[in-house]
Each structure stands twice: as C-alpha cells, then as structure tokens.
Design an enzyme around this catalytic site. Structure first.
Site, PDB file in Angstrom:
ATOM      1  N   SER A   1       0.997  -1.188   0.131  1.00 23.83           N
ATOM      2  CA  SER A   1       0.071   0.049  -0.024  1.00 23.83           C
ATOM      3  C   SER A   1       1.025   1.128   0.002  1.00 23.83           C
ATOM      4  O   SER A   1       2.181   1.272   0.458  1.00 23.83           O
ATOM      5  CB  SER A   1      -0.960  -0.227   1.186  1.00 23.83           C
ATOM      6  OG  SER A   1      -1.554   1.144   1.440  1.00 23.83           O
TER       7      SER A   1
ATOM      8  N   TYR B   1      -1.924   0.041  10.516  1.00 23.36           N
ATOM      9  CA  TYR B   1      -1.905  -0.351   9.104  1.00 23.36           C
ATOM     10  C   TYR B   1      -0.786   0.104   8.335  1.00 23.36           C
ATOM     11  O   TYR B   1      -0.092  -0.855   7.615  1.00 23.36           O
ATOM     12  CB  TYR B   1      -3.515  -0.090   8.560  1.00 23.36           C
ATOM     13  CG  TYR B   1      -3.656  -0.479   7.162  1.00 23.36           C
ATOM     14  CD1 TYR B   1      -4.068  -1.822   6.805  1.00 23.36           C
ATOM     15  CD2 TYR B   1      -3.234   0.257   6.097  1.00 23.36           C
ATOM     16  CE1 TYR B   1      -4.362  -2.325   5.404  1.00 23.36           C
ATOM     17  CE2 TYR B   1      -3.600  -0.126   4.851  1.00 23.36           C
ATOM     18  CZ  TYR B   1      -3.977  -1.269   4.432  1.00 23.36           C
ATOM     19  OH  TYR B   1      -4.061  -1.798   3.171  1.00 23.36           O
TER      20      TYR B   1
ATOM     21  N   LYS C   1       2.156  -2.602   6.494  1.00 27.97           N
ATOM     22  CA  LYS C   1       2.446  -2.239   5.267  1.00 27.97           C
ATOM     23  C   LYS C   1       3.771  -2.071   5.047  1.00 27.97           C
ATOM     24  O   LYS C   1       4.638  -2.345   3.997  1.00 27.97           O
ATOM     25  CB  LYS C   1       1.408  -1.450   4.405  1.00 27.97           C
ATOM     26  CG  LYS C   1       0.031  -1.952   4.421  1.00 27.97           C
ATOM     27  CD  LYS C   1      -0.031  -3.439   3.540  1.00 27.97           C
ATOM     28  CE  LYS C   1      -1.276  -3.816   3.264  1.00 27.97           C
ATOM     29  NZ  LYS C   1      -1.323  -5.190   2.599  1.00 27.97           N
TER      30      LYS C   1
END
Length: 263
Positions: free
Chosen positions: A136, A149, A153
C-alpha cells in the site's frame, strides 16, 4: 494481454472480494489453475460458480494452525499473490493490543507463513516462481488513524526486499505493488464524497483513485516469468501514486470524517 502463464498453478489470498477476486478471475481466464483463499465461504461459493475449476480454500489466515492445516498440503504452486489484509483503524492513543495482534497476524505473519509453504515446494521441485505482495502507499506516507495498518504495510515492503534477496538464487522473483485508494465496491462507498476524498486526491498526480483492473494488470505483469527480471521492487506500477513530501502527512482534512483504510 497474453500472459504466457497457461498451465501454471497460482495461489491467491484474499480472493473473495476486490483485488484478490479480480486477480483470480484474470488468471483463470488466462488458463491458470487457481487456488483461491478466503475466510468467507459464501464469497468462495460465488467465485467457483463464476470461475468453474477454481480451487476454493476457506481459512482465517490470522490463525497459524488453521492455515497450516488448510494449505500445508496445497501441492505445487508456481505463482503466489499475497493479497489478504485487514484494516482496523484507530487513533494512535486508542490503538489496542487486539488491533495490533490481528493486523500483524493477517497482514504480515500470514504472508510469511503462506510464502514459506509455497516456496518450500518450489525449491523442492527446482521450479522457478513469482510472488507478488499487495502492499500500500500507506507504507510510504502517514495517514490519520492508520498507525497499525501503515506499520504492517511498511513491514511488508521490507519483507518483500528480504524475500527477494534470499529467494533470488532459487529463481523465485518477489515484488510488491503499492496502490493508493482503489475503487473496489467498498472504496466507492467510502470515497465517493468529494469533501472526504479531496485531501488524498490532491496528492495524486492524475487526480483520481485507482481502479481494481489497474492494480490487477500490475500484478499480472509482475507474475509474468519470461519478459523481465524485476526483483524486490516496491511501489510498483500505478500512475496514481501519492506524492507525499517528507514532512507532510497524508491526513484527512479537518472538516472531513476520518478516512477508512487505503488498500
């Protein structure tokens, strides 16, 4: 696009919806035998109806033992797409142990586990292979409420590089794609409000979010074995990438609700 992958066998995680589902459909159309992994049986059932011959595996990748039981004897795999992920969004000061444990279990630990299972088989067969990790842009730019998150990533990007370094001598290529917001069904619901989307869109050169098909095309390119030697690449393939400055976080505007997860 002629992929030259007919007759290969692929495994795709997070195959029930969005990027994973469309990747399965594209590979199936190209003559690839696909093992489709999802934690939602109903999604797998509809996928099998849409793509007869797809091999469904229903398992929660956050459960190490269940994943080993489900995939430990999966058989020969030539292509792997690590797409499954969860996004549990919390302000930094409200991040919980449960959110950390679940996020890292699915977004990172499962990538290691599934890749180990697949790669051991490749090496035992002396077969070349290709792995694509779906990362991402949040691995590269800070986003409000995405501390966990973003961390998973960012870790995935470095894992991709180390896997590429160690697996390259076995003729196994490992790369990552790092899309920005992707217009999956859920993405369209969350990001169709111009007020909500404008802060992120302002940092994307083309001024629009990515379509699922554009991400899938990039994944397919990286899976193709014959025409390139890309290894350890992260941030690959989309003209919609965010353009963060070193000092400016990618946060929601003050008048906007906190953003849901970016892919």
């Amino acid at each position: 696009m002629e992929l030259g992958l007919k007759g290969r066998r692929a495994l795709v995680t997070g195959a029930g919806k969005g990027i994973g589902r469309d990747t399965v459909k594209a590979l199936h159309a190209a003559g690839v035998q696909v093992v489709s992994v999802s934690r939602t049986q109903s999604d797998l059932d509809s996928l099998v109806r849409e793509c007869p011959g797809v091999e469904p595996v229903c398992v929660d990748l956050g459960d190490w033992e269940a994943t080993e039981r489900a995939l430990g004897n999966v058989g020969p795999v030539d292509l792997l797409v690590n797409n499954a992920a969860v996004a549990l969004l919390q302000p930094f000061l409200e991040v919980t142990k449960e959110a950390i444990d679940t996020s890292f279990a699915v977004n990172l630990r499962a990538v290691i586990q599934v890749s180990q299972i697949v790669v051991r088989g490749m090496i035992a067969r002396g077969a070349p292979g290709a792995i694509v990790n779906v990362s991402s842009q949040t691995s590269k730019g800070a986003v409000t409420d995405h501390s966990v998150y973003c961390s998973t990533k960012g870790a995935m990007d470095m894992l991709t590089k180390v896997m590429a370094l160690e697996l390259g001598p076995h003729n196994i290529r490992v790369n990552a794609v790092n899309p920005t917001v992707v217009m999956t069904d859920m993405g369209r619901i969350y990001w169709s409000d111009p007020q909500k989307a404008k802060t992120i869109l302002a940092r994307i050169p083309l001024g629009r979010f990515a379509e699922v098909s554009e991400v899938v095309d990039t994944i397919l390119f990286l899976l193709r074995a014959a025409d390139h030697r890309l290894q350890g690449a992260c941030g690959w393939g989309l003209p919609h990438q965010l353009s963060p400055s070193p000092t400016t976080p990618l946060h929601a505007s003050a008048e906007s609700p906190r953003p849901p997860s970016l892919q």
